[in-house]
Design a protein around this motif. Structure first.
Motif, PDB file in Angstrom:
ATOM      1  N   ARG A 257      -7.710  -2.255  -2.497  1.00  0.00           N
ATOM      2  CA  ARG A 257      -6.925  -3.103  -1.601  1.00  0.00           C
ATOM      3  C   ARG A 257      -7.338  -2.995  -0.133  1.00  0.00           C
ATOM      4  O   ARG A 257      -6.694  -3.583   0.728  1.00  0.00           O
ATOM      5  N   ARG A 258      -8.395  -2.291   0.146  1.00  0.00           N
ATOM      6  CA  ARG A 258      -8.731  -2.015   1.543  1.00  0.00           C
ATOM      7  C   ARG A 258      -9.069  -3.279   2.330  1.00  0.00           C
ATOM      8  O   ARG A 258      -8.940  -3.291   3.555  1.00  0.00           O
TER       9      ARG A 258
ATOM     10  N   GLN B 256       0.823  -1.198   0.000  1.00  0.00           N
ATOM     11  CA  GLN B 256       0.000   0.000   0.000  1.00  0.00           C
ATOM     12  C   GLN B 256       0.867   1.263   0.000  1.00  0.00           C
ATOM     13  O   GLN B 256       0.592   2.226  -0.712  1.00  0.00           O
TER      14      GLN B 256
ATOM     15  N   LEU C 198      -5.558   1.764  -4.191  1.00  0.00           N
ATOM     16  CA  LEU C 198      -5.579   1.781  -2.729  1.00  0.00           C
ATOM     17  C   LEU C 198      -6.969   1.447  -2.207  1.00  0.00           C
ATOM     18  O   LEU C 198      -7.129   0.734  -1.208  1.00  0.00           O
TER      19      LEU C 198
END
Length: 435
Positions: A189-190, A83, A186
């Motif tokens: 990908r949480r 990240q 981002l």
């Protein structure tokens, strides 16, 4: 060929697509600058030497940052570092759009490069540890096909932005746009979590107060793997990348391709590389990692020799870009699963990122080597010689490294670190090399 995807769990699929998107954005941001560079050379009156300094500085900083991020991924987690790296290089791509001179730009490019290598290392390790052994090669390899997607996205954006906006500030808009896909990744990908094998091993190392340092990959138990995997990466990434770097010059000056023909050539090379990623990923789970590399390395050298020495021209030369991209760039896909399986969990991201980024850094030397040799022999002979030496080194490395297809990454299983041996990083290698 894609039936394996239906067998993946929801978690495996989420990880697959988040890493695919990250790799695509990584490639897109890198290529956006290559499209902006010709405009900058004219707008700022930059010399070709300064343009070369920009490329070299970014490549070297990416190698250093990639290794550092690999080490951090072993210390703080694959997901966290992944990240961070995408946020980092997307941010500096955006900041590059505000630079006012060469000095500012090269500083921003160096800082941006620190995140590039880390994205691949953290993502490849995360994929390798999440995806089941039977599909690891196909999944990790297919993620790298995102390179072709990112390259195409950059070409489309550059074509649209630079066509609609005056070049004086169109290049700035082009670079600033690069931050948007990064923010999207981002968001995607949480929900990604750390692999169980990493959490278990990290806890065991912390309890034993034996967290390995940056130099752990050079300890006697793992040094042969580090050296051989680095040499393999040199042949695949370094030499392959050097040839890709010089080929446009060869096509223009020796084969006399027109600008439009050069555009077609890039299109076919990109398409071939995308197919090569998918096929090599599939073959790595069928034939094994080593045999797939050996097949692609031999074919890469043959295609290079054909390009250099046969009297080809016109569409024959352009269409040959398909097998060239297929073999020379497509074999990158097997590096991820192979390196993941070669290194133990405690130092997996560290070792994998060092080997991969050693190959990238050595590629800068290979590019210069071709240029120097071309002063004494023809450019075709220089490229052919470097290809022969580099691919030969990589072939020898595949013969000395063990086959790892299908091994388990759980602690204590073949190839991984034993929790009770954290003090000296004793490694159970995944069996002897097989023919």
């Amino acid at each position: 060929m894609f039936g394996w995807y239906r067998e993946l769990t929801d978690r495996e699929r989420r990880t697959f697509w988040s890493c695919f998107a990250g790799w695509a954005v990584d490639a897109m941001d890198a290529q956006l600058f290559s499209f902006a560079l010709p405009v900058l050379i004219v707008a700022w009156g930059m010399s070709t030497a300064q343009a070369g300094y920009l490329a070299t500085a970014t490549l070297l900083s990416a190698a250093i940052g990639g290794w550092a991020c690999g080490y951090l991924a072993d210390r703080f987690g694959r997901v966290r570092v992944m990240q961070f790296t995408i946020l980092w290089f997307s941010l500096f791509t955006f900041i590059a759009g505000f630079t006012q001179d060469f000095g500012q730009l090269i500083l921003v490019r160096v800082l941006q490069g620190l995140g590039f290598g880390g994205e691949w290392a953290a993502g490849a390790v995360l994929m390798g540890e999440i995806i089941r052994p039977a599909h690891r090669g196909k999944a990790v390899g297919c993620v790298q096909s995102g390179f072709g997607v990112g390259w195409s996205m950059a070409a489309i954006l550059a074509g649209v932005v630079l066509a609609l906006i005056p070049h004086d500030y169109g290049w700035r808009v082009l670079l600033m746009i690069g931050v948007l896909p990064g923010l999207l990744v981002l968001y995607l990908r949480r929900g990604i979590t750390e692999p169980e094998v990493y959490i278990t091993t990290r806890a065991a190392l912390a309890e034993a107060d034996a967290l390995p340092g940056l130099a752990a990959i050079f300890r006697p138990a793992i040094l042969p793997t580090t050296v051989l995997s680095s040499l393999l990466a040199f042949g695949v990434i370094g030499v392959g990348g050097a040839i890709v770097n010089w080929l446009p010059t060869f096509m223009k000056t020796i084969r006399h391709l027109s600008p439009s023909e050069s555009g077609y050539y890039v299109f076919f090379v990109t398409g071939g590389s995308f197919a090569g990623f998918l096929v090599s990923a599939y073959l790595s789970d069928r034939l094994g990692r080593r045999r797939t590399f050996q097949l692609f390395l031999v074919c890469s050298w043959i295609v290079t020799v054909v390009y250099m020495f046969l009297p080809l021209s016109g569409w024959t030369l352009i269409l040959l870009g398909v097998p060239f991209g297929f073999f020379t760039i497509g074999n990158y896909a097997v590096l991820g699963p192979f390196f993941t399986e070669l290194f133990p969990t405690a130092i997996r991201a560290n070792g994998q990122s060092f080997a991969y980024n050693f190959g990238k850094a050595a590629g800068a030397a290979a590019v210069s080597c071709i240029g120097v040799l071309a002063q004494w022999i023809t450019l075709a002979e220089a490229i052919g010689f470097v290809a022969l030496v580099g691919y030969g080194i990589a072939l020898v490395a595949t013969l000395l490294l063990p086959e790892t297809k299908g091994i388990s990454l759980t602690p204590g299983a073949g190839g991984d670190i034993r929790p009770d041996a954290t003090k000296d990083l004793a490694v159970a290698q995944p069996g002897p090399a097989t023919p």
